[in-house]
Motif scaffolding. Structure first.
Motif, mmCIF file in Angstrom:
data_model
loop_
_atom_site.group_PDB
_atom_site.id
_atom_site.type_symbol
_atom_site.label_atom_id
_atom_site.label_comp_id
_atom_site.label_asym_id
_atom_site.label_seq_id
_atom_site.Cartn_x
_atom_site.Cartn_y
_atom_site.Cartn_z
ATOM 1 N N ASP A 6 0.827 -1.218 0.000
ATOM 2 C CA ASP A 6 0.000 0.000 0.000
ATOM 3 C C ASP A 6 0.855 1.260 0.000
ATOM 4 O O ASP A 6 0.478 2.296 -0.543
ATOM 5 C CB ASP A 6 -0.881 0.060 1.264
ATOM 6 C CG ASP A 6 -1.918 -1.055 1.290
ATOM 7 O OD1 ASP A 6 -2.123 -1.700 0.240
ATOM 8 O OD2 ASP A 6 -2.511 -1.263 2.360
ATOM 9 N N TYR A 7 1.998 1.168 0.675
ATOM 10 C CA TYR A 7 2.825 2.370 0.866
ATOM 11 C C TYR A 7 3.854 2.592 -0.236
ATOM 12 O O TYR A 7 4.559 3.586 -0.234
ATOM 13 C CB TYR A 7 3.540 2.307 2.223
ATOM 14 C CG TYR A 7 2.653 2.703 3.383
ATOM 15 C CD1 TYR A 7 2.488 4.042 3.708
ATOM 16 C CD2 TYR A 7 1.956 1.752 4.118
ATOM 17 C CE1 TYR A 7 1.657 4.424 4.754
ATOM 18 C CE2 TYR A 7 1.129 2.119 5.160
ATOM 19 C CZ TYR A 7 0.986 3.461 5.476
ATOM 20 O OH TYR A 7 0.173 3.836 6.502
ATOM 21 N N LYS A 28 4.159 3.647 -3.171
ATOM 22 C CA LYS A 28 4.305 4.892 -3.932
ATOM 23 C C LYS A 28 4.106 6.130 -3.068
ATOM 24 O O LYS A 28 4.051 7.250 -3.572
ATOM 25 C CB LYS A 28 3.290 4.911 -5.089
ATOM 26 C CG LYS A 28 3.512 3.791 -6.102
ATOM 27 C CD LYS A 28 3.001 4.191 -7.461
ATOM 28 C CE LYS A 28 3.645 3.420 -8.584
ATOM 29 N NZ LYS A 28 3.442 1.954 -8.476
ATOM 30 N N ARG A 29 3.977 5.936 -1.760
ATOM 31 C CA ARG A 29 3.690 7.076 -0.893
ATOM 32 C C ARG A 29 4.973 7.740 -0.369
ATOM 33 O O ARG A 29 6.083 7.362 -0.755
ATOM 34 C CB ARG A 29 2.821 6.620 0.290
ATOM 35 C CG ARG A 29 1.519 5.930 -0.117
ATOM 36 C CD ARG A 29 0.555 5.839 1.035
ATOM 37 N NE ARG A 29 0.108 7.161 1.458
ATOM 38 C CZ ARG A 29 -0.960 7.767 0.965
ATOM 39 N NH1 ARG A 29 -1.720 7.174 0.061
ATOM 40 N NH2 ARG A 29 -1.289 8.964 1.381
ATOM 41 N N GLY A 30 4.776 8.729 0.491
ATOM 42 C CA GLY A 30 5.927 9.439 1.058
ATOM 43 C C GLY A 30 6.555 8.673 2.213
ATOM 44 O O GLY A 30 7.614 9.023 2.721
ATOM 45 N N ILE A 31 5.867 7.631 2.673
ATOM 46 C CA ILE A 31 6.355 6.779 3.754
ATOM 47 C C ILE A 31 6.449 5.370 3.193
ATOM 48 O O ILE A 31 5.610 4.987 2.386
ATOM 49 C CB ILE A 31 5.341 6.749 4.921
ATOM 50 C CG1 ILE A 31 4.884 8.156 5.288
ATOM 51 C CG2 ILE A 31 5.900 6.023 6.121
ATOM 52 C CD1 ILE A 31 3.692 8.147 6.231
ATOM 53 N N HIS A 32 7.455 4.635 3.600
ATOM 54 C CA HIS A 32 7.549 3.232 3.186
ATOM 55 C C HIS A 32 7.583 2.342 4.418
ATOM 56 O O HIS A 32 8.098 2.731 5.467
ATOM 57 C CB HIS A 32 8.825 3.001 2.365
ATOM 58 C CG HIS A 32 8.777 3.647 1.016
ATOM 59 N ND1 HIS A 32 9.868 3.729 0.185
ATOM 60 C CD2 HIS A 32 7.765 4.247 0.347
ATOM 61 C CE1 HIS A 32 9.528 4.339 -0.933
ATOM 62 N NE2 HIS A 32 8.260 4.684 -0.856
ATOM 63 N N THR A 55 10.643 7.291 6.043
ATOM 64 C CA THR A 55 10.232 8.172 4.948
ATOM 65 C C THR A 55 10.883 7.678 3.661
ATOM 66 O O THR A 55 11.946 7.052 3.683
ATOM 67 C CB THR A 55 10.644 9.624 5.229
ATOM 68 O OG1 THR A 55 12.035 9.638 5.523
ATOM 69 C CG2 THR A 55 9.882 10.176 6.421
ATOM 70 N N ALA A 56 10.240 7.965 2.536
ATOM 71 C CA ALA A 56 10.736 7.490 1.242
ATOM 72 C C ALA A 56 12.133 8.058 0.998
ATOM 73 O O ALA A 56 12.381 9.230 1.253
ATOM 74 C CB ALA A 56 9.789 7.934 0.133
#
Lengths: 269, 202, 202
Positions: free
Chosen positions: C46-47, C49-53, C65-66
């Motif tokens: 879910d994460y 492509k987000r700013g958090i991995h 954080t990414a």
């Protein structure tokens, strides 16, 4: 009204919520009553709880019935030789007064009327009740650390400040010129100047003092036609000479006010 | 997911303190505050059904765990301070009446408030001194802080439970005002509640 | 999003340290470890492509954080600052006399030089340590850098004007003028002022 909280609870550690059982007519275990200094506070608190036990809206509560209950409660507590806080008794006295006033015929009532006092008491109870409910709802919300949790170990945000220094060529060269100029050898010249030495001033002042016993101004001792620079030197030397003569007990000094003329006269031997 | 939203998400995630949209915008190299706000709302929407929520409390945003998972996380992390009943009441009175002086708090509670109670609330960071009231004696007045809203999960003071009704029914008004209104507005009703009649109300 | 995934997500978010799937399973009331692993993978997806991995490092899972946003979380702000008068003087002395020790700089300037001044010049990249002088105490000596020449638009140190030129351009004038003025102009007053600090005239 009171600075110490009072808790009426049973010794098994009843919480304030169990207060009803402690004080209600049916389940009073009189020997179990005791005082504790936390949680429960003043008489308004107690009144509010008594009022609530009537299970009616505070707006339609009977102040008279409430007063009876409070006084009754204090009576019973007194019978148990409890060391009741003075404020409980002050409130009891006030309520007894209110009750008697409410029972008196109208025409003998004073101002403020007992109705006014009763209504205000009721308004106060309503407000306290509302705040107590609000507090309970507030505490029931989603509290951080109990219901919701923050990130365990955030990395933190950091702003590193970097200085970008600025200076130009002219400032640099000028600075060097400044250093060189400042540290170039400086030549100091002291020119000869007319002075009156302390010795000559001392001779002059003591000689002139010998002539009279009158007060004389310090300026009268200066050489009359001297040029200005010699005059300054003579003034300074004569002043020191005057101080010296005073120290030796040969002269007295007197000055009427700050920066005023300085007078001196001989002390007869 | 756009880059600003990712940046906002990462920054708030890493931040040690909740941040306003303005602070975020400044941090992210002077992004337009409007865009940051929009990104915040969009990210908050993404998290709505997840185990973590992005929430706004008193204009400041932070991530926190979903409230319905409290039972899973609470066991090890019970770290919340237990407030005495007195402190709870004082806190509620300050929150619903702010700014409010100690004398006003005492008049509502009917008892003196020990200085320690206010100290506890200030130490917790929920209450602050909000100046002095410009009346004789210039009493100190108190108000709640953004941390108070954060801790109790309130977006703003408008979210205080029941504050609208309390205000509408006049229960937040001073007693004398309420009394005058009650007596002035409807004599009949006032009489009914106090059992006997009097024409002496001044 | 299933409940276990939400719980895993919230638990890792609130955890102070990375957790293994086993530790998570135990923490979440003995959920089957296989299910927890599956939940971890699904949340990590879910994460993506987000700013958090959500990442696994040595069997332990944690949020971070990414990586491509790292530059946002540790930002450098450049601040333009003018060199102070003292620092400019020290820099000039180093440029004219290099290599030079701090004691020598002080003797040329006629005042003590704070260590901070040299730090500033080194931070600016204009001055470097050029070794030690082989005298008792082996003091550190300083010299200018190629960046110094570049910043000041000099092709070499020989471009710096010499003392003779400084005098010709008037940069050494102030004190001479001031002196002549003092000696020539007013014999009567000169004695009072000639001793004052001539450094201020530059």
């Amino acid at each position: 009204m009171t600075s110490d909280g009072l808790l009426f609870a049973d010794p098994t550690g009843a919480t304030p919520d169990e207060w009803d059982e402690v004080a209600s007519e049916a389940s009073v275990d009189e020997n179990a009553l005791y005082l504790e200094l936390d949680g429960w506070e003043g008489p308004l608190d107690l009144l509010l709880d008594l009022a609530r036990r009537q299970k009616v809206d505070l707006r339609s509560i009977s102040i008279l019935a409430l007063v009876d209950q409070y006084l009754d409660y204090i009576d019973r507590a007194g019978a148990l030789k409890l060391e009741l806080a003075a404020d409980y008794l002050v409130m009891a006295a006030w309520l007894a007064y209110l009750k008697s006033a409410m029972l008196l015929p109208k025409e003998e009532q004073e101002d403020p009327s007992p109705e006014e006092l009763a209504l205000k008491l009721q308004l106060r109870l309503q407000r306290l009740g509302a705040m107590r409910d609000a507090a309970a709802r507030l505490m029931g919300g989603d509290r951080i650390g109990r219901d919701v949790f923050l990130r365990g170990s955030p990395e933190g945000l950091e702003i590193a400040r970097k200085n970008l220094w600025q200076c130009d060529q002219f400032a640099l060269i000028e600075a060097y010129g400044r250093v060189k100029a400042r540290t170039a050898p400086a030549i100091h010249m002291v020119r000869e100047r007319p002075v009156m030495t302390l010795e000559s001033a001392l001779d002059r002042v003591s000689n002139m003092l010998g002539v009279t016993l009158e007060w004389m101004e310090l300026r009268d001792f200066l050489p009359p036609h001297a040029e200005p620079r010699l005059k300054r030197s003579a003034l300074a030397s004569s002043f020191v000479a005057a101080l010296e003569l005073a120290r030796l007990g040969k002269a007295e000094l007197q000055q009427e006010d700050t920066f005023g003329p300085l007078h001196l006269r001989r002390v007869p031997a | 997911m756009d880059e600003l939203a990712r940046a906002v998400e990462a920054a708030l995630f890493a931040a040690e303190e909740p941040m306003t949209a303005e602070a975020l915008a400044a941090f992210l190299g002077d992004a337009p505050v409007g865009d940051v706000r929009e990104a915040l709302r969009s990210v908050a929407g993404d998290y709505e059904k997840r185990g973590i929520h992005l929430v706004e409390r008193g204009k400041r945003w932070h991530f926190e765990t979903a409230p319905d998972l409290a039972h899973l996380l609470r066991r090890e992390k019970e770290q919340v301070r237990r407030l005495s009943r007195a402190a709870t009441e004082v806190l509620a009175i300050i929150a619903y009446h702010e700014p409010v002086s100690r004398a006003e708090i005492e008049s509502i509670r009917g008892v003196q408030t020990s200085g320690g109670t206010l100290d506890v609330l200030m130490e917790a960071g929920w209450v602050k001194i909000a100046g002095r009231r410009e009346v004789p004696g210039r009493p100190t007045i108190y108000a709640t802080t953004p941390e108070f809203l954060e801790h109790f999960g309130l977006s703003s003071r408008r979210d205080l439970p029941g504050i609208a009704e309390l205000r509408a029914t006049g229960l937040l008004d001073p007693i004398d005002e309420a009394y005058d209104e009650l007596v002035g507005a409807d004599e009949g009703e006032a009489e009914a509640t106090v059992e006997s009649d009097s024409g002496d109300h001044a």
